[in-house]
Each structure stands twice: as C-alpha cells, then as structure tokens.
Write a protein that holds these residues in place. Structure first.
Motif, short mmCIF file in Angstrom:
data_model
loop_
_atom_site.label_atom_id
_atom_site.label_comp_id
_atom_site.label_asym_id
_atom_site.label_seq_id
_atom_site.Cartn_x
_atom_site.Cartn_y
_atom_site.Cartn_z
N LEU A 2 24.17 -24.08 -40.50
CA LEU A 2 23.24 -25.00 -39.83
C LEU A 2 21.97 -24.13 -40.02
O LEU A 2 20.66 -24.81 -40.51
N ASP B 296 16.53 -29.59 -32.91
CA ASP B 296 17.99 -29.97 -33.54
C ASP B 296 18.94 -28.52 -33.78
O ASP B 296 20.13 -28.77 -33.97
N ASP C 196 22.06 -26.83 -30.42
CA ASP C 196 23.21 -27.44 -30.29
C ASP C 196 24.13 -26.94 -29.38
O ASP C 196 24.07 -26.09 -28.64
N ASP C 197 25.35 -27.40 -29.55
CA ASP C 197 26.50 -27.09 -28.87
C ASP C 197 26.93 -25.45 -29.18
O ASP C 197 27.15 -24.75 -28.13
#
Length: 292
Positions: A28, A157, A160-161
């Motif tokens: 990511l 974005d 995230d988790d």
C-alpha cells in the motif's frame, strides 16, 4: 547514573504479532511514496549546516537566530544567503544550491479513547506541527523543531485497518504500564528517507534528542531498500552513552517513554549499498501524549 526509574521499558514491537501483514503495508505505502511531500525544512536545515561548517569561527557570533530561522523557514532564498554571507566560497554556494530533499513525509493526527473495553480512533483536522517540549543533547537555544511546520497531510485512503491496528498496538503498550489511561493523542509521521551515491539520508538532523511526547515509537520500519545504516540508538541521561542499539528490520518498531525521562535517541544516517542505484528507508513514527 545513566538511568533513574523508567515507568515503561524500551520495547521492540513486531506488527505481525498484532495481526498486521508487513507485505500488505509495504504494498500500500509503496504505491503512495510518490504522493509523500518533500520535507523542505530538512533541505534548509542542511543548507544551514553547510553554511556553518564553512564559516570562520569568529563570524558565527555575528549571525542572529532570526537569520538562521529565516533560512530554515525558506523566508531567505539562496541569492539572499549569498548577500548575507559574502565570504562563502563559490564551490560552497554551488553545493548549497545542489542540496536535494532526502526526506519525504506525510503527517496525520488522531485522538484515541478507551471505552467498552476497546480503543476508538478519531482523526483530527490537519494543522501545523510543532514539538514544543522537544530537546536536543547540545542544549541549543535554537531548536527548529519548536517552530510550527506544515507538512503534507496523509491521504485518507492510507488510514486503513492496518494503521488502526498499529494505534491499538501502541495504546495497549501504554495501558500495560498505566492501566488507568483512557485517552491518547497520536501524531503519525509516514516518512521516506532517500539516499544516493552523492548524498546520504538523515532522519536525525537534530542529533541526539527527545521528541517531546510522553511515549514514542521513534521508528516502525516498513522497508529497507539498498541501504546501509539506519540504526536506532537509545542513550542514557548523560546523552552520550548508548544503552540500546538496533537496526530495525521490516515490521519492527522501537517503543519507549520520551519527554521528561533519562532516555534520548537518534537514528544513524543511511547510505547506499550499491552505488549504481538509489536507496531508501521507509518508516512510520508515532508521537503519543496521554490526555488527562
């Protein structure tokens, strides 16, 4: 005495034990390094260091802190530097103009609250960042980190988790030592340190220092690519003697108490292994303050 009582020991955290996949994080963030913002404050800091290193000793006392701060905040441009320091040789001035960013970063801020036996994170509005309680081992009267600095905000974005799990990892470490803690403020630094065969990368331009937060994860290493160095060193109260050293590998983070303790730290510069390619060290840092 190197250490008095430390309420929480230095800890090495591994995100895999908290259910976080380092490969997912690398994938990511790797796609988003291009979107990190250049840390131009560090560029200006490096210019100041080059100027100071080339100045006659007797000239340094004639330069006010306002001048140095003006350069740091980019209110004084390169041409003005030449007029302010006419004794600078041409080759030094050329080096000043050739300094490139070696640090890219994004910043974000959150409040965490512990209720119903779990942590809940709330993202806060973007604002200038300063470290009002920071300190460095040289006890300099001008620590640039005390000034307000504005860095690029972390894209939504990337919240995230996995990042949320990192918050919980850090918060649980604190509650282990302080079970009554229920609210935290966390400032998160996504950082990319770059180096090439002509320029090393440095993540501790202030030297041995404290960041000014109650607790820090001074570095959670995401990736090391074609580099030597980047060793995290923790010092005792004399700010000279190392008491802990580690070259963090991907997925490892260094957690410790910070402000008001006997612990000081720095990260050594990085250089390339293979001179034909550039290198980088990707980290996430956490400045954590207990909210009373």
């Amino acid at each position: 005495m190197l250490l008095s009582k430390i309420e929480h020991p230095i800890s090495i955290l591994n995100i895999s034990t908290f259910g976080i996949s380092i490969s997912e994080v690398q994938e990511l963030l790797g796609k988003n390094y291009i979107n990190y913002g250049a840390d131009n404050y560090l560029v200006q800091h490096n210019k100041i260091n080059l100027i100071k290193s080339s100045m006659p000793k007797e000239k340094k006392i004639d330069i006010s802190n306002e001048i140095w701060l003006g350069i740091y905040q980019n209110m004084i441009n390169d041409n003005e530097i030449l007029s302010l320091f006419p004794f600078i040789e041409e080759n030094i001035f050329n080096k000043i103009q050739q300094i490139k960013p070696t640090r890219k970063r994004c910043i974000s801020e959150y409040n965490l609250e512990f209720s119903k036996n779990k942590w809940h994170a709330e993202r806060l509005s973007h604002r200038p960042f300063s470290q009002k309680l920071s300190a460095n081992s040289a006890n300099q009267n001008l620590d640039y980190r005390l000034t307000d600095r504005l860095f690029k905000e972390l894209p939504q974005d990337l919240f995230d988790d996995n990042l949320n799990k990192m918050f919980i990892m850090a918060a649980d470490e604190i509650r282990f030592a302080k079970p009554d803690v229920k609210r935290l403020n966390i400032i998160v630094h996504h950082t990319l340190i770059l180096c090439s065969h002509t320029q090393a990368g440095d993540n501790s331009p202030e030297g041995i220092h404290q960041d000014g937060a109650d607790f820090i994860i001074s570095a959670l290493c995401i990736d090391r690519n074609n580099i030597n160095g980047g060793k995290s060193i923790v010092y005792g109260a004399d700010k000279i003697t190392p008491i802990f050293e580690i070259e963090l590998q991907a997925g490892q983070g260094l957690f410790q108490p910070d402000a008001g303790t006997d612990l000081w730290h720095k990260v050594t510069p990085i250089t390339v292994k293979n001179n034909t390619e550039s290198g980088y060290r990707s980290t996430i840092g956490f400045d954590i303050s207990v909210i009373i």
